[in-house]
Design a protein around this motif. Structure first.
Motif, PDB file in Angstrom:
ATOM      1  N   VAL A  16       0.857  -1.181   0.000  1.00 35.29           N
ATOM      2  CA  VAL A  16       0.000   0.000   0.000  1.00 35.29           C
ATOM      3  C   VAL A  16       0.900   1.239   0.000  1.00 35.29           C
ATOM      4  CG1 VAL A  16      -1.766   1.278   1.262  1.00 35.29           C
ATOM      5  CG2 VAL A  16      -1.816  -1.231   1.237  1.00 35.29           C
ATOM      6  N   ALA A  17       0.837   2.006  -1.087  1.00 32.94           N
ATOM      7  CA  ALA A  17       1.684   3.201  -1.212  1.00 32.94           C
ATOM      8  C   ALA A  17       0.824   4.380  -1.629  1.00 32.94           C
ATOM      9  CB  ALA A  17       2.799   2.946  -2.230  1.00 32.94           C
ATOM     10  N   THR A  18      -0.340   4.484  -0.983  1.00 38.72           N
ATOM     11  CA  THR A  18      -1.293   5.526  -1.378  1.00 38.72           C
ATOM     12  C   THR A  18      -1.080   6.825  -0.618  1.00 38.72           C
ATOM     13  OG1 THR A  18      -2.815   4.454   0.153  1.00 38.72           O
ATOM     14  CG2 THR A  18      -3.117   3.978  -2.176  1.00 38.72           C
ATOM     15  N   GLY A  19      -0.094   6.834   0.286  1.00 34.60           N
ATOM     16  CA  GLY A  19       0.226   8.089   0.974  1.00 34.60           C
ATOM     17  C   GLY A  19      -0.803   8.474   2.019  1.00 34.60           C
ATOM     18  N   THR A  20      -0.777   9.726   2.403  1.00 33.75           N
ATOM     19  CA  THR A  20      -1.604  10.183   3.520  1.00 33.75           C
ATOM     20  C   THR A  20      -2.789  11.018   3.052  1.00 33.75           C
ATOM     21  OG1 THR A  20      -0.227  12.150   3.714  1.00 33.75           O
ATOM     22  CG2 THR A  20       0.348  10.281   5.099  1.00 33.75           C
ATOM     23  N   GLU A  21      -2.870  11.230   1.736  1.00 31.71           N
ATOM     24  CA  GLU A  21      -3.816  12.245   1.288  1.00 31.71           C
ATOM     25  C   GLU A  21      -5.141  11.687   0.801  1.00 31.71           C
ATOM     26  OE1 GLU A  21      -1.740  14.710  -1.429  1.00 31.71           O
ATOM     27  OE2 GLU A  21      -0.154  15.156  -0.014  1.00 31.71           O
ATOM     28  N   GLY A  22      -5.737  10.776   1.593  1.00 30.72           N
ATOM     29  CA  GLY A  22      -7.032  10.229   1.212  1.00 30.72           C
ATOM     30  C   GLY A  22      -8.096  11.299   1.151  1.00 30.72           C
ATOM     31  N   ALA A  23      -8.161  12.110   2.193  1.00 26.64           N
ATOM     32  CA  ALA A  23      -9.186  13.153   2.251  1.00 26.64           C
ATOM     33  C   ALA A  23      -8.728  14.252   3.195  1.00 26.64           C
ATOM     34  CB  ALA A  23     -10.497  12.563   2.742  1.00 26.64           C
ATOM     35  N   SER A  24      -9.204  15.468   2.934  1.00 28.94           N
ATOM     36  CA  SER A  24      -8.931  16.570   3.855  1.00 28.94           C
ATOM     37  C   SER A  24      -9.633  16.294   5.174  1.00 28.94           C
ATOM     38  CB  SER A  24      -9.484  17.886   3.293  1.00 28.94           C
ATOM     39  OG  SER A  24      -8.793  18.249   2.138  1.00 28.94           O
ATOM     40  N   ARG A  25      -8.987  16.679   6.251  1.00 34.74           N
ATOM     41  CA  ARG A  25      -9.608  16.517   7.564  1.00 34.74           C
ATOM     42  C   ARG A  25     -10.258  17.859   7.921  1.00 34.74           C
ATOM     43  NH1 ARG A  25      -5.652  13.301  10.882  1.00 34.74           N
ATOM     44  NH2 ARG A  25      -4.446  15.192  10.728  1.00 34.74           N
ATOM     45  N   VAL A  26     -11.545  17.963   7.641  1.00 32.31           N
ATOM     46  CA  VAL A  26     -12.253  19.212   7.912  1.00 32.31           C
ATOM     47  C   VAL A  26     -13.108  19.006   9.152  1.00 32.31           C
ATOM     48  CG1 VAL A  26     -13.991  20.807   7.009  1.00 32.31           C
ATOM     49  CG2 VAL A  26     -12.240  19.878   5.486  1.00 32.31           C
ATOM     50  N   PRO A  27     -13.023  19.900  10.132  1.00 33.37           N
ATOM     51  CA  PRO A  27     -13.785  19.683  11.366  1.00 33.37           C
ATOM     52  C   PRO A  27     -15.296  19.707  11.113  1.00 33.37           C
ATOM     53  CG  PRO A  27     -12.698  21.840  11.388  1.00 33.37           C
ATOM     54  CD  PRO A  27     -12.198  21.114  10.193  1.00 33.37           C
ATOM     55  N   ALA A  28     -16.018  19.008  11.968  1.00 32.88           N
ATOM     56  CA  ALA A  28     -17.471  18.860  11.792  1.00 32.88           C
ATOM     57  C   ALA A  28     -18.181  20.212  11.796  1.00 32.88           C
ATOM     58  CB  ALA A  28     -18.028  17.959  12.891  1.00 32.88           C
ATOM     59  N   LEU A  29     -17.622  21.185  12.512  1.00 31.21           N
ATOM     60  CA  LEU A  29     -18.319  22.461  12.615  1.00 31.21           C
ATOM     61  C   LEU A  29     -18.369  23.205  11.276  1.00 31.21           C
ATOM     62  CD1 LEU A  29     -15.980  24.841  12.701  1.00 31.21           C
ATOM     63  CD2 LEU A  29     -15.779  24.112  15.066  1.00 31.21           C
ATOM     64  N   ALA A  30     -17.632  22.719  10.280  1.00 36.97           N
ATOM     65  CA  ALA A  30     -17.695  23.339   8.948  1.00 36.97           C
ATOM     66  C   ALA A  30     -19.128  23.347   8.432  1.00 36.97           C
ATOM     67  CB  ALA A  30     -16.790  22.585   7.975  1.00 36.97           C
ATOM     68  N   ALA A  31     -19.895  22.317   8.834  1.00 37.60           N
ATOM     69  CA  ALA A  31     -21.276  22.204   8.362  1.00 37.60           C
ATOM     70  C   ALA A  31     -22.155  23.327   8.917  1.00 37.60           C
ATOM     71  CB  ALA A  31     -21.843  20.843   8.756  1.00 37.60           C
ATOM     72  N   GLU A  32     -21.700  23.961   9.996  1.00 38.98           N
ATOM     73  CA  GLU A  32     -22.506  25.012  10.617  1.00 38.98           C
ATOM     74  C   GLU A  32     -22.255  26.391  10.013  1.00 38.98           C
ATOM     75  OE1 GLU A  32     -22.315  24.883  14.976  1.00 38.98           O
ATOM     76  OE2 GLU A  32     -21.429  22.890  14.739  1.00 38.98           O
ATOM     77  N   LEU A  33     -21.254  26.476   9.134  1.00 37.93           N
ATOM     78  CA  LEU A  33     -20.964  27.774   8.515  1.00 37.93           C
ATOM     79  C   LEU A  33     -22.048  28.074   7.487  1.00 37.93           C
ATOM     80  CD1 LEU A  33     -17.131  27.404   7.947  1.00 37.93           C
ATOM     81  CD2 LEU A  33     -18.278  28.739   9.708  1.00 37.93           C
ATOM     82  N   GLY A  34     -22.398  29.324   7.358  1.00 33.63           N
ATOM     83  CA  GLY A  34     -23.457  29.690   6.423  1.00 33.63           C
ATOM     84  C   GLY A  34     -23.044  29.455   4.979  1.00 33.63           C
ATOM     85  N   GLY A  35     -24.025  29.382   4.103  1.00 33.19           N
ATOM     86  CA  GLY A  35     -23.778  29.127   2.695  1.00 33.19           C
ATOM     87  C   GLY A  35     -23.102  30.297   1.977  1.00 33.19           C
ATOM     88  N   ASP A  36     -23.103  31.479   2.595  1.00 33.56           N
ATOM     89  CA  ASP A  36     -22.485  32.643   1.951  1.00 33.56           C
ATOM     90  C   ASP A  36     -20.969  32.551   1.961  1.00 33.56           C
ATOM     91  OD1 ASP A  36     -25.035  33.481   1.853  1.00 33.56           O
ATOM     92  OD2 ASP A  36     -24.854  34.995   3.444  1.00 33.56           O
ATOM     93  N   LEU A  37     -20.453  31.779   2.897  1.00 37.72           N
ATOM     94  CA  LEU A  37     -19.002  31.691   3.043  1.00 37.72           C
ATOM     95  C   LEU A  37     -18.439  30.658   2.071  1.00 37.72           C
ATOM     96  CD1 LEU A  37     -18.183  31.585   6.856  1.00 37.72           C
ATOM     97  CD2 LEU A  37     -17.119  33.064   5.164  1.00 37.72           C
ATOM     98  N   GLN A  38     -17.439  31.067   1.298  1.00 38.79           N
ATOM     99  CA  GLN A  38     -16.745  30.086   0.463  1.00 38.79           C
ATOM    100  C   GLN A  38     -15.846  29.235   1.362  1.00 38.79           C
ATOM    101  OE1 GLN A  38     -13.613  31.651  -1.944  1.00 38.79           O
ATOM    102  NE2 GLN A  38     -13.757  30.032  -3.475  1.00 38.79           N
TER     103      GLN A  38
END
Lengths: 187, 404
Positions: free
Chosen positions: B125-147
Motif C-alpha cells: 500500500v503506497a497511497t500516501g496520507t492524502e485520502g481526504a482533507s480533515r475538515v472539522p465537523a463544525l464546517a457544516a454550521e458555517l453559512g452558505g455565503d461563506l466560500q
C-alpha cells in the motif's frame, strides 16, 4: 563493577500507573468514560453548599474516601454574608489544582525533582455583565492569569516546558479555554 | 491477471518500491488511480515548493535530482521528476486504475480494480496520507455565503472570494496560504493550534541540514519515545523559497495577520476561538529553542542570533462570521482505505503496522509519517523504507514458495 545511577525522582506521583492506564484505556475506550458529579443545596440567600462524593468511571460507581463540602457565597461587598468563596473563585481553585497536579505528573515523567510549586491565579471580571448593567459585557471573565513559582532540579526552559505541557493535558484549562455544551433543566 | 506483487499508488513511495522490486527481479505492477504523481498534480497550489532542499531529495537510483542543491523544487517540477524516474527504469505503472478491494485468498491476495482483478502473493500500500482533507465537523454550521476551500483545493488568492479570509490551521499549508493571501492584500485571520516552529536557516544552514546531521531524521520507529505522538506531529512551519526566508507566526503577525486560538465552535453567526493560543505559542518557542540548543551543542559554537519569541497578540475569543468571505481549511488530511479489510485498521481508520509490515503476511505499507524513520514521509526518506520492506517482502515470497 560500575553502575549508572538514574536520578531518583519522587514527587509523590505514580507515573507508572498513569502510563499503564493510558496504554490500557487506549485499547478500551469504554472504560475511559467517566462521569463527575456535584450535589448542591441552597442554604439561604446567596449561600449554597455543594458536596462532592461519588463519581462513575472504569465501568463502575466509585466514592471518594470522604465527601468534600464546598461552600459558595458572595462577599460582603455584594451585600451577602460571605460564608465561603464565590463560585468564580472556586473555578480559579479548580484551574490551579488541575495545572499543579499536571506539573507534578509531567515533572516525574521527565525525571525532574520538584521542591516547591506555588501559583497565584487571577481573573479579571467586569461584573456589569452579571448585573445586567451593560449588555455588551459578558458574564464571565475577561481573562485569567496564572503565575507559577517553581523550585526544581531543572533549568528555566525545562520548568517552562513542564508548565506548557501541563496546560496541554489539563481538563480545567480546556474547560475554561474552549466552549462546552451545558444543559440545565428542572426535574 | 497474475503477478507476484501489486503496488497500490504511483507516487514517490510506490515508484521507490517498484525500483527495488525491479532491481530484485520481482515481477509486479503499480496500480495508479490517475497518472504518476497524481497528488502532486491535483492537490497542490501552483506556488507550492517542497519544504526540503534539493540536496536532500533522493529516490532509489536517483541521487541527483538536478537544480541548485539549496533551492526547493516546485510541485510541477516534482511531477516532471517522478515522470522521468518512472520512465527511466520502466516502472510497470497501470494508470487510471482504481483499486476497489483487496482480499486475502488461499494463495495470497486478490486485488479488484475498476479494470479487472489481479491475483498476487504480496500487496504494497503506497497511497500516501492524502485520502481526504480533515475538515472539522463544525464546517457544516458555517453559512452558505461563506466560500470554503481546503488546502487541497486552494490554488491562488484570486480564486478565493474577495474579502477577509479565515485560515484554519498553522502548519506548513496554513502559514503558507495565509502568507500568500496577505501578500495579495487580503485581510487574514489565522486560527492556531498545536504547531512546530523552526527557522528556515540557522547558523547559515538550512534547518534540514541540521536535522539530517543531528540524526533526528534517522530516528527509528521502534526507538522513539512516543510513536503515536511522533506519527501525528504537525508538519514543520516552513516554506521553500529561493530567499530561504523563515515563515512563522511572528512574521505573519508583524505583517498584519490576526492570530487567534483554535476554531472551536460556531454560535449565532460568530466563530469561537480557544483561549489556549498563549500556551501553543509558548510551547512552540520552547521546542524551537531546545532544537537550536542541540545544534549549538553539536557544533560546539557560542550563541548566535535566534528568532525572537512570538509576541502574544491581543486575545480574540470570538469574531462575527459575516466579516469573512472565505474559510480555508488547512487542518490536515488523512488516508482512506475503503478497499482494505477493516480488521487491518485501527479505531481511527489508520493501518495497523509494525514498521510498514502488516499482521497479514505479505501486506506492506510505506510513505506514512514515521513508517520506519522520522524521514519516512519525505521524498528523502521513502527510498530506505522501500529497500527494507522489499527485503522483507522477498523473504515472504521465498517462505510462501517453500511452503507451497
Amino acid at each position: 563493577m560500575s553502575t549508572v545511577e538514574s536520578p531518583v525522582v519522587d514527587n509523590g506521583v505514580n507515573v507508572e500507573a498513569l502510563l499503564g492506564a493510558r496504554q490500557a484505556l487506549a485499547e478500551a475506550p469504554e472504560a475511559a468514560q467517566f462521569r463527575w458529579r456535584a450535589r448542591c443545596e441552597w442554604v439561604n440567600g446567596t449561600h449554597s453548599r455543594t458536596t462532592v462524593h461519588d463519581f462513575f468511571g472504569l465501568g463502575a460507581e466509585h466514592t471518594h474516601k470522604s465527601p468534600t463540602v464546598i461552600e459558595g457565597d458572595h462577599p460582603e461587598v455584594f451585600a451577602s454574608e460571605d460564608h465561603g468563596p464565590t463560585p468564580t473563585e472556586t473555578v480559579l481553585a479548580a484551574l490551579a489544582g488541575c495545572l499543579t497536579a499536571g506539573i507534578a505528573a509531567v515533572a516525574t515523567n521527565r525525571g525532574i525533582q520538584l521542591r516547591s510549586v506555588s501559583a497565584v491565579v487571577e481573573a479579571d471580571h467586569d461584573i456589569r455583565g452579571i448585573l445586567g448593567a451593560d449588555p455588551d459585557v459578558r458574564n464571565g471573565f475577561d481573562g485569567v492569569r496564572v503565575r507559577y513559582e517553581i523550585d526544581a532540579d531543572a533549568d528555566r526552559a525545562a520548568v517552562e516546558a513542564l508548565v506548557a505541557q501541563s496546560q496541554k493535558r489539563s481538563a480545567v484549562f480546556d474547560i475554561l479555554t474552549n466552549p462546552t455544551a451545558v444543559t440545565v433543566e428542572v426535574a | 491477471m497474475r503477478t507476484s506483487v501489486v503496488v497500490i499508488g504511483g507516487g514517490q513511495a510506490g515508484l521507490a518500491m517498484s525500483w527495488w522490486l525491479d532491481r530484485t527481479g520481482v515481477d509486479h505492477v503499480v496500480l495508479e488511480r490517475g497518472v504518476v504523481g497524481q497528488s502532486w498534480r491535483e492537490r497542490r497550489w501552483p506556488s507550492l515548493r517542497l519544504l526540503t532542499p534539493n540536496w536532500m531529495n533522493q529516490l532509489p537510483g536517483l541521487h541527483d535530482m538536478g537544480g541548485d542543491p539549496d533551492d526547493y523544487l516546485g510541485a510541477t517540477e516534482v511531477v516532471g521528476l517522478l515522470d522521468g524516474y518512472a520512465r527511466a527504469f520502466g516502472a510497470p505503472v497501470l494508470p487510471h486504475t482504481t483499486v476497489v478491494g483487496v482480499r486475502q485468498t488461499a494463495s495470497g491476495f486478490r486485488v479488484d480494480t475498476d479494470g479487472g482483478s489481479w491475483r498476487c502473493r504480496a500487496v504494497v500500500v503506497a497511497t500516501g496520507t492524502e485520502g481526504a482533507s480533515r475538515v472539522p465537523a463544525l464546517a457544516a454550521e458555517l453559512g452558505g455565503d461563506l466560500q470554503q476551500v481546503t488546502a487541497f483545493g486552494y490554488r491562488e488568492p484570486g480564486r478565493v472570494a474577495p474579502g477577509a479570509v479565515l485560515v484554519v490551521g498553522a502548519s506548513a499549508s496554513g502559514v503558507q496560504i495565509a502568507d500568500e493571501l496577505r501578500r495579495a492584500g487580503r485581510s487574514v485571520t489565522l486560527a492556531v493550534g498545536d504547531h512546530v516552529r523552526v527557522p528556515r536557516t540557522y547558523r547559515g544552514r538550512d534547518i534540514y541540514r541540521w536535522l539530517d546531521e543531528l540524526g533526528v531524521l534517522d530516528e527509528r520507529y521502534d526507538e522513539v519515545e512516543d510513536l503515536v505522538r511522533a506519527r501525528r506531529l504537525p508538519s514543520l512551519q516552513l516554506v521553500g523559497s529561493p530567499q530561504r526566508r523563515s515563515l512563522d507566526l511572528a512574521t505573519l503577525s508583524a505583517g498584519g495577520v490576526q492570530l487567534t486560538g483554535r476554531l472551536v465552535g460556531i454560535d449565532r453567526g460568530r466563530a469561537l476561538f480557544s483561549g489556549s493560543l498563549a500556551n501553543f505559542l509558548k510551547a512552540a518557542d520552547l521546542k524551537q529553542a531546545r532544537l537550536l540548543d542541540r545544534i549549538d551543542e553539536h557544533v560546539g559554537g557560542g550563541p548566535v542570533h535566534r528568532p525572537e519569541p512570538t509576541p502574544l497578540p491581543p486575545p480574540v475569543t470570538e469574531l462575527e462570521l459575516a466579516r469573512f468571505s472565505a474559510v480555508v481549511w488547512a487542518t490536515g488530511h488523512q488516508p482512506r482505505y475503503p478497499w482494505l479489510d477493516p480488521a487491518l485498521l485501527d479505531r481511527r481508520g489508520a493501518i495497523r503496522h509494525d514498521g510498514g509490515v502488516l499482521a497479514a503476511p505479505g501486506l506492506y505499507v510505506l510513505g506514512l509519517p514515521f513508517t520506519r524513520r522520522r524521514r519516512s514521509n519525505l521524498i528523502a526518506g521513502v527510498g530506505p523504507d522501500a529497500e527494507a520492506l522489499c527485503a522483507h517482502l522477498v523473504g515472504h515470497l521465498g517462505r510462501a514458495r517453500s511452503a507451497a
